[in-house]
Structure formats: structure tokens, C-alpha cells
Design a protein around this motif. Structure first.
Motif, PDB file in Angstrom:
ATOM      1  N   THR A 161      11.874   8.614  12.546  1.00  0.00           N
ATOM      2  CA  THR A 161      12.064   9.897  11.875  1.00  0.00           C
ATOM      3  C   THR A 161      13.476   9.997  11.291  1.00  0.00           C
ATOM      4  N   GLU A 162      14.466   9.598  12.068  1.00  0.00           N
ATOM      5  CA  GLU A 162      15.851   9.632  11.602  1.00  0.00           C
ATOM      6  C   GLU A 162      16.027   8.739  10.382  1.00  0.00           C
ATOM      7  N   LEU A 163      15.416   7.570  10.421  1.00  0.00           N
ATOM      8  CA  LEU A 163      15.563   6.626   9.315  1.00  0.00           C
ATOM      9  C   LEU A 163      14.947   7.190   8.036  1.00  0.00           C
ATOM     10  N   PHE A 164      13.743   7.762   8.143  1.00  0.00           N
ATOM     11  CA  PHE A 164      13.052   8.238   6.941  1.00  0.00           C
ATOM     12  C   PHE A 164      13.626   9.557   6.422  1.00  0.00           C
ATOM     13  N   ALA A 224       0.825  -1.208   0.000  1.00  0.00           N
ATOM     14  CA  ALA A 224       0.000   0.000   0.000  1.00  0.00           C
ATOM     15  C   ALA A 224       0.861   1.260   0.000  1.00  0.00           C
ATOM     16  N   LEU A 225       1.856   1.313   0.897  1.00  0.00           N
ATOM     17  CA  LEU A 225       2.709   2.495   0.987  1.00  0.00           C
ATOM     18  C   LEU A 225       3.536   2.678  -0.275  1.00  0.00           C
ATOM     19  N   ASN A 226       4.018   1.578  -0.821  1.00  0.00           N
ATOM     20  CA  ASN A 226       4.811   1.660  -2.048  1.00  0.00           C
ATOM     21  C   ASN A 226       3.953   2.156  -3.214  1.00  0.00           C
ATOM     22  N   THR A 227       2.703   1.703  -3.252  1.00  0.00           N
ATOM     23  CA  THR A 227       1.782   2.156  -4.297  1.00  0.00           C
ATOM     24  C   THR A 227       1.481   3.641  -4.144  1.00  0.00           C
ATOM     25  N   PHE A 228       1.226   4.075  -2.915  1.00  0.00           N
ATOM     26  CA  PHE A 228       1.006   5.498  -2.663  1.00  0.00           C
ATOM     27  C   PHE A 228       2.202   6.322  -3.156  1.00  0.00           C
ATOM     28  N   ASN A 229       3.396   5.785  -2.933  1.00  0.00           N
ATOM     29  CA  ASN A 229       4.598   6.502  -3.339  1.00  0.00           C
ATOM     30  C   ASN A 229       4.727   6.554  -4.869  1.00  0.00           C
ATOM     31  N   SER A 239      -4.399  10.522   4.670  1.00  0.00           N
ATOM     32  CA  SER A 239      -4.504  11.810   5.349  1.00  0.00           C
ATOM     33  C   SER A 239      -3.156  12.288   5.885  1.00  0.00           C
ATOM     34  N   LEU A 240      -2.133  11.420   5.808  1.00  0.00           N
ATOM     35  CA  LEU A 240      -0.816  11.742   6.350  1.00  0.00           C
ATOM     36  C   LEU A 240       0.157  12.112   5.244  1.00  0.00           C
ATOM     37  N   SER A 241       1.259  12.728   5.626  1.00  0.00           N
ATOM     38  CA  SER A 241       2.317  13.004   4.666  1.00  0.00           C
ATOM     39  C   SER A 241       3.062  11.704   4.351  1.00  0.00           C
ATOM     40  N   LYS A 242       3.822  11.713   3.278  1.00  0.00           N
ATOM     41  CA  LYS A 242       4.523  10.521   2.785  1.00  0.00           C
ATOM     42  C   LYS A 242       5.380   9.856   3.862  1.00  0.00           C
ATOM     43  N   ASP A 243       6.186  10.647   4.562  1.00  0.00           N
ATOM     44  CA  ASP A 243       7.118  10.068   5.525  1.00  0.00           C
ATOM     45  C   ASP A 243       6.473   9.776   6.879  1.00  0.00           C
ATOM     46  N   GLU A 244       5.250  10.258   7.097  1.00  0.00           N
ATOM     47  CA  GLU A 244       4.546   9.934   8.342  1.00  0.00           C
ATOM     48  C   GLU A 244       3.845   8.586   8.257  1.00  0.00           C
ATOM     49  N   ARG A 245       3.534   8.158   7.051  1.00  0.00           N
ATOM     50  CA  ARG A 245       2.638   7.013   6.884  1.00  0.00           C
ATOM     51  C   ARG A 245       3.143   5.751   7.568  1.00  0.00           C
ATOM     52  N   TYR A 249      12.553   4.576  -1.194  1.00  0.00           N
ATOM     53  CA  TYR A 249      11.408   4.575  -0.273  1.00  0.00           C
ATOM     54  C   TYR A 249      11.059   3.167   0.223  1.00  0.00           C
ATOM     55  N   LEU A 250      10.992   2.187  -0.662  1.00  0.00           N
ATOM     56  CA  LEU A 250      10.667   0.827  -0.242  1.00  0.00           C
ATOM     57  C   LEU A 250      11.735   0.274   0.688  1.00  0.00           C
ATOM     58  N   ASP A 251      12.994   0.613   0.426  1.00  0.00           N
ATOM     59  CA  ASP A 251      14.069   0.178   1.314  1.00  0.00           C
ATOM     60  C   ASP A 251      13.920   0.792   2.701  1.00  0.00           C
ATOM     61  N   LYS A 252      13.465   2.050   2.774  1.00  0.00           N
ATOM     62  CA  LYS A 252      13.239   2.672   4.077  1.00  0.00           C
ATOM     63  C   LYS A 252      12.193   1.890   4.868  1.00  0.00           C
TER      64      LYS A 252
END
Length: 631
Positions: free
Chosen positions: A467-470, A378-383, A427-433, A477-480
Motif C-alpha cells: 500500500t505504501e509503495l503504490f 495485463a496490469l499495464n494494459t488495464f492502466n 473487479s478491483l481498483s487500480k491500486d488494489e490489482r 505505474y509500471l515502475d510501481k
């Protein structure tokens, strides 16, 4: 395999013996304690005999000069190769254990031995002459390692209860308990002053000073130029090697077989690498509980795989006395890990123990490193469709839809939950998801309402780590996403409960899919090797087609779940209202009663599904009663 305790500049022999006895379940075959009266230090060990069943494998294990002693939990899977290497250097051996290979390897190579080890391990080496301590934990954090250090005192152990047996005044760590996740994030444990040695780290205690350093990290950023076909061949070789190594044992080895891709692939490779019949173990959940939990029955497929390879198949129907077993799991997990899958794992392990199978291979870990969770897709698709999903319109739409009630008349409650989940993530930003992708993650407003003590949300340990990781922009992105799950969620949650639940039944669990060489391989893969045209764990499936039927490989993923919603609604309901009374909540001073009361009302009226959070609330209260009210 075992459990250990080490007291340095602290305690006495009787106290060390008591602390070692606390973890008898980790090693029912032998207990040995060494006390160095002159240095006020000692080593305790409980043994589960797996390799070299003779007394020569008991620990603490001393080198030839009686200068160095080791206490060790785990297995060194390449110990035979290391033994040959040491032989060529003139080293001799008096036992057939991997423990001796590890100790003598340390004598020859020092801390560089860590770069030669392939295994799951936590160990302590004590120099009785210099009083120095060297200790380390395996690459992925498969085996636990806890320590307490203050002034000139160091206490180390496989389990926290051995430390609290010695250090009597340890208090709950309210900051750690207030994690937004449903597990404790390293180095925090929930016990003030007790820390986890993180995966891939070692510690040295010299001249009463403690230093902790990293010897290995998951490598990211260096992608392969090889084709999918070439990489599939390489992964096939790595998997076969890992499974073959992890079947080395002087006792019978079985498999936790769910019927999903990962455990079925392990089962097929086990069959390929042995001529003996293998015992397989799986769970079955009754139909009404499956429907309420929104999951499918895996046991049918597990039996198909077992029959294909002529395994001796063992099946257990999950109908535990949850009222009795929940406090037992809180006691053994020690950290507050809110996942009923630990109960399944314990029950299967108990069945294996009763069947005379003390070692089980598990398929855990492949989802984290190969992108196998639905939320990864899901997150990868959103990205990938960021122009559509990463804008103000999608966020506003998500904010509106996330408030739809749980009783919306969709085909199933599962569809409603997923619609709410997708809406919430949009509803969240990309890195919050990814911070809030896990089911039990608390949003800042929920966190603020739930906990009585107010903590800075962004300063909480888990949030800071994520947060540090992202923010590491050089990582795809998928690796994160996979790196977060492999370096945080896997050791602190999945591997943590796996070890504790299995060792509660005196069973050793081995996860070959996260052999660190396979982990390094996974993070060298291009993103499309992991998720390709909607197919997750794509490269792992390519390997599996050499061994398994497509029916097993291509069916939808089924989580290793327990009927939590049914338990909360039925068997645990009385316990919920007994433990979460107004007086108990207010006296404990951790949660806000008004918010807890709201959660209970919404859940039992069917307005919202709060089953996971309710489990967390009652487990936290049981945790306080177990470790602090009843010392």
C-alpha cells in the motif's frame, strides 16, 4: 558459498559449534569456530570453497593485527579491481580470497566499502577489542541474513535453524504466518523475534545497542533521455560485464538452462566469455503433467541452446518422491515459501553437485526488473485503457465473471483460469490489482474465513508495504509494479527459495541479471523500453538478438513450474488428508477447519482449483511439526 553463525553476549563454544554444524550443507569443505571467552561471543563458519581453495581461505578470517574477524557468505565479483585499488594504498594481502579484500577494504573505508562492492553477500565483522559488530546484506538480497536481538543479546546466522539451536524458546509468529501471500515478507520470518536483515541494509551492534540502516535502494523516477538503440548498447555492455564477473571461480561453473529468454541469454554470454566447455542443466516434465499444469515443455529449447554452444547438457525428468522431498524442502526453506519450483531447483542442483559443478548461473530476476511477468502486461494494459477498465461497469462485470466455475467448457482449463483471473482483477481498483495478482494471494474475505485468529487485514506486513509503495504518486505505474516485485517478491520469495534449495545440495547460485548496476539501469528505462506493443522485456530482447535465434527470443514465456496440480491430485492426496484432519486442524489452532474442509471438497470435486492453497496448508502443518513439535 558458505554459511555463518555469530553469538554476541550469548552462549558458549559448544552451543556455537552445534549451531554451526546445523548448516553443514552450506559449506561441506570446512567448519571453523572461534570463541571469545572474555566477551562471551563467538563466530562460526561453514565453507564451500569457490575462490582460493587453500586453507588460507577458511573463516573466521582475521586482519593482520588480530583485532577484526570476518565471517562471510557470498562472492565479491569485483574483488580483483578492489584489490588493485587497495594495493595502490599500500595494503598487502596474505591470501587470494575475496574475503580478505572485503575485510581490508572495511579497514580502509569503514562502512563506505558497501558503496564499492559488486556482489552477492552477507557478512559480519567483529571487533574483538571494542566488541562492536558490523554486518551487511547485498543490494538485492541474494544471500540470506537472519538475526535475533533482545536486551543485550545478538545472534546472527545464514539460516534460522542456527538461531533456534541457540535460542530454545522461540515460538511461531502467527501474525507473520497469516500473510495473504505464499511467502513471508521481510522483516518477518514466521519465527517470533527472528528477523530478516532486508536487502541493501547494514546493522551495527555497539554498547549492546542495535541499529539497522539502509545503504542502497532501487532508484526510481529518473528516466533516461537516451534512445532505445543507445540504451540497448549500454545494456549489452552491462550484461557482458556481469556474466564475465560472475564466472570468476577456481571451480567449474555451469548454468541453469530453461530454454527461455533469460537463461538462454546468460548461456550465450557465458559461451562468449570462456574457452572451456560449459555444463548446462535443465528439467523435463512428462506430457500428462504438462497438460494438467497448463504449461509447455521448455526442455526442447534448452537443448537447442545447449547444442548451439556445444555445452555438456544434462537433463532431469521431474518424477521426485514428493512424499519424502516436500518435508525436506520445508526444513531447508525454513520460512513457509509455497512454490514447488523450489523442488525443481533442488533436484537440478543435486544433479550439478553429482556432476562436480558446484556453481550455477541462473536467469532469475529479469522478469521483476524488466516487466516480464504476464501479469505485468495485463496490469499495464488495464492502466493504459483506464477509461474502459477503471470504471464501475468493468468492476461490476468483473465481480460477476469471477464466479464462473473452473469446469467451464473453454478450450482448456488454462483459458478458464485466465478468464477468471482477468475478471477478478477487473473487479478491483487500480491500486488494489497488484496486491492480488499473485496466484496465492488471499482476498480479505478469504483470509478472514481461513484463519482462526482475526487480524486486521490492512495492518498485515505485506499489505502495508504494498500500500505504501503504490501511494508513491511520483512513480509511474509500471515502475510501481516492477518495484514491488524487485524489492519484495524477488528477495523474499524467488531469491529466498533459490538460495535455500541450491545450498541444500551445496551448490552456489549466481544471478547475473540482477547485478545491481543492471537493476539501476532497468529502472532508468522508459516504460516503453520494457513493454512495447505487447512485447515484454523489450530492451532485453533487443540485446538478445545479437546472440540468440528469434525462435528463442519471441516464443511465449513459460513459467519455471512443477506439476503441482498432478501432485495434489495423485501423489500427495493421501498426505493432504492425513495432515488436514479435523483433529489436527483444530488442535493446531491456526486455520478454521470448516473452511479447510470446504477447500478440499471444492478442489477434489473439480469445482474450483485450490492446488496452491492446499500446498500451503500442508506445508504449514509440516513446518509446525518440523520446527516446533520436534525440537
Amino acid at each position: 558459498m558458505c554459511g555463518f553463525v555469530g553469538f554476541f553476549n550469548f552462549g558458549n563454544k559448544d552451543l556455537l559449534f552445534e549451531a554451526t554444524s546445523m548448516i553443514a550443507h552450506r559449506g561441506p569443505d570446512n567448519q571453523s569456530v572461534y570463541w571469545d571467552k572474555q566477551n562471551n561471543s563467538g563466530l562460526g563458519h561453514r565453507r564451500l570453497s569457490i575462490i582460493d581453495l587453500s586453507e588460507s581461505g577458511n573463516q573466521p578470517f582475521w586482519n593482520d593485527t588480530k583485532e577484526l574477524a570476518i565471517i562471510f557468505n557470498g562472492e565479491i565479483f569485483n574483488y580483483l579491481e578492489l584489490k588493485e585499488e587497495l594495493y595502490s594504498l599500500g595494503v598487502t594481502f596474505k591470501s587470494k580470497t575475496d574475503t580478505e579484500v572485503l575485510l581490508k577494504g572495511f579497514e580502509v573505508y569503514g562502512k563506505q566499502i558497501l558503496n564499492k562492492l559488486n556482489g552477492m553477500f552477507a557478512f559480519v565483522i567483529y571487533n574483538a577489542v571494542t566488541k562492536e559488530v558490523f554486518a551487511a546484506r547485498d543490494h538485492m538480497g541474494i544471500k540470506p541474513f537472519y538475526y535475533y536481538h533482545t536486551n543485550n543479546i545478538l545472534v546472527v546466522a545464514s539460516e534460522i535453524k542456527s538461531i533456534t539451536t541457540g535460542i530454545k524458546n522461540i515460538q511461531p509468529d502467527l501474525n507473520a504466518i497469516a500473510t495473504p501471500m505464499h511467502f513471508q515478507t521481510a522483516p518477518q520470518t514466521g519465527f517470533m523475534g527472528v528477523e530478516k536483515l532486508e536487502s541493501g541494509m547494514y546493522l551495527k551492534f555497539k554498547n549492546n545497542r542495535l541499529s539497522v540502516k539502509k545503504y542502497w535502494s532501487i532508484p526510481v523516477g529518473n528516466k533516461t533521455n537516451k534512445s532505445l538503440e543507445e540504451m540497448t548498447f549500454d545494456l549489452d555492455v552491462l550484461l557482458n560485464k556481469a556474466v564475465k564477473r560472475q564466472m570468476i571461480s577456481d571451480v567449474p561453473v555451469g548454468v541453469l538452462l530453461s530454454g527461455g529468454l533469460d537463461s538462454s541469454l546468460i548461456a550465450s554470454l557465458m559461451s562468449k566469455n570462456t574457452n572451456t566447455q560449459i555444463n548446462s542443466f535443465t528439467i523435463k516434465i512428462n506430457e500428462s503433467d504438462l497438460k494438467q499444469q497448463g504449461i509447455a515443455d521448455d526442455s526442447f529449447y534448452a537443448k537447442k541452446v545447449a547444442d548451439k554452444y556445444n555445452f555438456k547438457h544434462n537433463e532431469i525428468l521431474i518424477e521426485p518422491d514428493i512424499i519424502d522431498i516436500l518435508p525436506k524442502m520445508v526444513y531447508h526453506q525454513e520460512e513457509i515459501i509455497v512454490d514447488p519450483a523450489a523442488i525443481n531447483t533442488y533436484l537440478i542442483s543435486k544433479m550439478a553437485k553429482d556432476s562436480g559443478i558446484p556453481v550455477l548461473l541462473s536467469g532469475i530476476g529479469a522478469d521483476e526488473i524488466f516487466g516480464g511477468y504476464r501479469i505485468h502486461k495485463a496490469l499495464n494494459t488495464f492502466n493504459e485503457y483506464g477509461i474502459i477498465t477503471n470504471n464501475l461497469i468493468s468492476r461490476r462485470t468483473g465481480q460477476l465473471l469471477k464466479h464462473i466455475p473452473d469446469y467451464l467448457p473453454l478450450p482448456t482449463k488454462k483459458h478458464t483460469r485466465w478468464l477468471k483471473k482477468v475478471s477478478f482483477l477487473l473487479s478491483l481498483s487500480k491500486d488494489e490489482r497488484h496486491l492480488f495478482a499473485k496466484d496465492a494471494a488471499l482476498m480479505p474475505n478469504e483470509h478472514n474465513e481461513l484463519f482462526k485468529h482475526k487480524f486486521s487485514y490492512n495492518e498485515l506486513n505485506h499489505i502495508k508495504k504494498e500500500t505504501e509503495l503504490f501511494q508513491r504518486n511520483h512513480i509511474e505505474y509500471l515502475d510501481k509494479i516492477c518495484l514491488s516485485d524487485a524489492s519484495i517478491y524477488l528477495p523474499d520469495h524467488n531469491l529466498n527459495y533459490l538460495d535455500k534449495a541450491m545450498m541444500a545440495a551445496s551448490i552456489e547460485g549466481r544471478p547475473p541479471l540482477i547485478d545491481y548496476k543492471i537493476v539501476e539501469f532497468a529502472f532508468s528505462c522508459k516504460p516503453e523500453f520494457k513493454i512495447y506493443q505487447g512485447s515484454q522485456k523489450h530492451i532485453l530482447k533487443q540485446v538478445a538478438r545479437n546472440y540468440l535465434d528469434n525462435e528463442i527470443i519471441d516464443r511465449p514465456k513459460v513459467p519455471f513450474a512443477a506439476p503441482l496440480r498432478s501432485w495434489i491430485k495423485n501423489e500427495l492426496k493421501e498426505m493432504v488428508f492425513d495432515l488436514l484432519t479435523e483433529s489436527r486442524i483444530k488442535d493446531r489452532g491456526v486455520f478454521n477447519y470448516a473452511y479447510v474442509n470446504k477447500i478440499l471438497y471444492e478442489h477434489y470435486k473439480g469445482i474450483k482449483d485450490h492446488a496452491q492453497l492446499i500446498l500451503r496448508l500442508i506445508m504449514t502443518e509440516i513446518w509446525f511439526q518440523t520446527f516446533f513439535d520436534r525440537k
